[in-house]
Motif scaffolding. Sequence first.
Motif, PDB file in Angstrom:
ATOM      1  N   GLY A 111     -26.081   2.268 -30.591  1.00 50.26           N
ATOM      2  CA  GLY A 111     -26.517   0.900 -30.300  1.00 50.26           C
ATOM      3  C   GLY A 111     -26.597   0.050 -31.557  1.00 50.26           C
ATOM      4  N   PHE A 134     -29.466  -8.164 -25.785  1.00 51.21           N
ATOM      5  CA  PHE A 134     -29.506  -7.852 -27.218  1.00 51.21           C
ATOM      6  C   PHE A 134     -30.345  -8.851 -28.022  1.00 51.21           C
ATOM      7  CE2 PHE A 134     -25.274  -5.631 -26.391  1.00 51.21           C
ATOM      8  CZ  PHE A 134     -25.880  -4.384 -26.344  1.00 51.21           C
ATOM      9  N   LEU A 147     -33.509  -5.268 -26.321  1.00 54.51           N
ATOM     10  CA  LEU A 147     -33.030  -4.390 -27.402  1.00 54.51           C
ATOM     11  C   LEU A 147     -32.502  -5.303 -28.501  1.00 54.51           C
ATOM     12  CD1 LEU A 147     -33.095  -1.376 -27.418  1.00 54.51           C
ATOM     13  CD2 LEU A 147     -30.755  -1.315 -26.655  1.00 54.51           C
ATOM     14  N   PHE A 174     -31.083  -6.013 -31.231  1.00 55.28           N
ATOM     15  CA  PHE A 174     -30.197  -5.747 -32.373  1.00 55.28           C
ATOM     16  C   PHE A 174     -29.630  -7.046 -32.944  1.00 55.28           C
ATOM     17  CE2 PHE A 174     -29.849  -1.463 -30.391  1.00 55.28           C
ATOM     18  CZ  PHE A 174     -30.253  -0.729 -31.487  1.00 55.28           C
ATOM     19  N   GLY A 205     -25.398   7.266 -23.311  1.00 55.66           N
ATOM     20  CA  GLY A 205     -25.867   6.133 -24.119  1.00 55.66           C
ATOM     21  C   GLY A 205     -24.857   5.774 -25.183  1.00 55.66           C
ATOM     22  N   PHE A 222     -22.710   2.190 -25.395  1.00 58.55           N
ATOM     23  CA  PHE A 222     -22.772   1.242 -26.507  1.00 58.55           C
ATOM     24  C   PHE A 222     -21.405   1.074 -27.189  1.00 58.55           C
ATOM     25  CE2 PHE A 222     -27.476   1.834 -26.549  1.00 58.55           C
ATOM     26  CZ  PHE A 222     -27.794   0.503 -26.374  1.00 58.55           C
ATOM     27  N   SER A 223     -20.694   2.207 -27.349  1.00 57.37           N
ATOM     28  CA  SER A 223     -19.373   2.112 -27.994  1.00 57.37           C
ATOM     29  C   SER A 223     -18.477   1.167 -27.208  1.00 57.37           C
ATOM     30  CB  SER A 223     -18.697   3.475 -28.047  1.00 57.37           C
ATOM     31  OG  SER A 223     -19.464   4.347 -28.794  1.00 57.37           O
ATOM     32  N   VAL A 273     -19.754  -2.678 -27.303  1.00 56.27           N
ATOM     33  CA  VAL A 273     -19.472  -3.333 -28.586  1.00 56.27           C
ATOM     34  C   VAL A 273     -17.968  -3.609 -28.713  1.00 56.27           C
ATOM     35  CG1 VAL A 273     -19.500  -3.030 -31.092  1.00 56.27           C
ATOM     36  CG2 VAL A 273     -21.501  -2.420 -29.758  1.00 56.27           C
TER      37      VAL A 273
END
Lengths: 262, 282
Positions: free
Chosen positions: A187, A206, A210, A212, B43, B47-48, B51
């Motif tokens: 993450g 985000f 969370l 970030f 998880g 996320f990978s 993004v």
Amino acid sequence: MTRYLRLYAHFLRFSFSKAMEFRVDFFFRVFMDLFFYFVQFVFFNVIYLHTNMLGGWNIDQMQLFVATYIFIDAFHMTFFANNTWWFPISINRGDLDYYLTRPASSFFFLAFKEFAANSLINLLLTGFFLGYILFNYPEPLSPLKILVFLPLLINGAFLYFMTFLIFLMSVFWTSSPRGFADVFYAGEKVMHRPDGIFNGYMRKFFLTILPFSVMASLPVRFLTENNETSILVQIIGASLLIYSIVFILWRLGLKNYSSASS
Amino acid sequence: MEILLSRSKGRVIKMTKVYRQVFFMELRNLLTYRADFWINFFGQTFFSLVVAYYLWLSVFEYTGSQSMQGYTLQGIIFYYLMAPLISRIQQGQGIGFAAREIYDGQLNKYLLYPLNYFGYKFAAYFAYSSFYIGQLFLILFLYNLFFYDPSVYQFSLAGIFLFLIAMTLACVLFFFLFSLTEFLAFWFDNTWSLGVILRFGTSFFGGGLIPLKFFPDWALEILEFTPFPYLIDFPLKALNLDLTVMEFSKSFSISLVWTLFFVFASLKLWNKGQYKYTGVGI
């Protein structure tokens, strides 16, 4: 407060003598972080070979963003990272017992005991580098904004650390060796990307739950854009939310803590 | 002669049994905290993908291109789905698998047991890699089930076969390359950061962070003669059948040369390092 400062001074002394125990590793670690910073710059430079804008930012803004998040990373590595490594181990091995019986906050011990002396060199280097990028930024930057930008960076590093702790605190319940550290590391990449690339619910996610994107992206926006008040409110709101969650989870975790070798 | 042959045959069978035990023991270790393991796995994948998706969506939207360096947006998402999985397969057990034992003196047991150290460690490493290969196939199956797009990925037995060859070689190559940083612990005690540098370097120069086709040509020409592209990029291309027979043979050969080099270097370092080992630990 003075007691805690004195205690922290002792932590610093111990950390420096520990770091000097492995002198070669001391320099390996400096090099490790420098390599990480190098890759971050090359990564965005490779992307900018194929586009002129990313998430609404040109290459100058992106360089400022990268310099910002490597500074935050260096700050985290210096003051907090070693503690995040030991945090789940201390809970699993029952070392927390020792801190619970001390006449000081057990959270303070667990969260701030380790200071990475070797990363201090990188913190200084990234600080100089950020200064260089700010100095050479092609558009004028308000000195007052730069003054506010600096505490926002420290808040970004602290927010990063606290968010990490949320992922690690699962060990109170699962007793696993590293908690959800791997999910956090995946993450974390969100922090290394400009918030402008995200949209819709994901962007809101985000920036709040969370946060970030609050750690490095929003401070850069605060510095380079005009809607500073709303950005500041957003940063403070998201930070307070995470700090409260950590506080609540810590209390709940302690209630669930079953002592040595749990 | 016959007695000698039957003795060595018996020894091989015995060793195979031992390494099989090590393999299954490591698999059990890997799955000790099952819930944790799967939450971490999904998880990380989530996320990978998120993004990569938003980053490249932003690039494609801004440039208005349908395809960049031969990748469509769907193609690049598939790349980012597979690359971290391949990276995990090749990185196996993790940093410190030997360095920690050298530092705290636990290496003694391997020196005393009638075992080949490399055999033991590779069996343990291979347990992790095999399990992660299973994960990759699971994700590939789910991908084909829900997002099937023949222009992005088309299942073929030849692709799977070539992938397994390239992946096995990548695993052996990485294991021995990584052993070098681990064995430096004979001299420097703590070498954790070197392992991190190597992992990070492998990921970046191997195509784990960004597809290698996006690198400038001069960089690709240099990278071709380093071991890095053969750790992530090569197996991924093999899976996609994105290589001609000639290209596959060339990549395989360079990869094999590097593997042999690192096997040799690793054995040398291991032999030299043992003279420095005190067996005392902390």
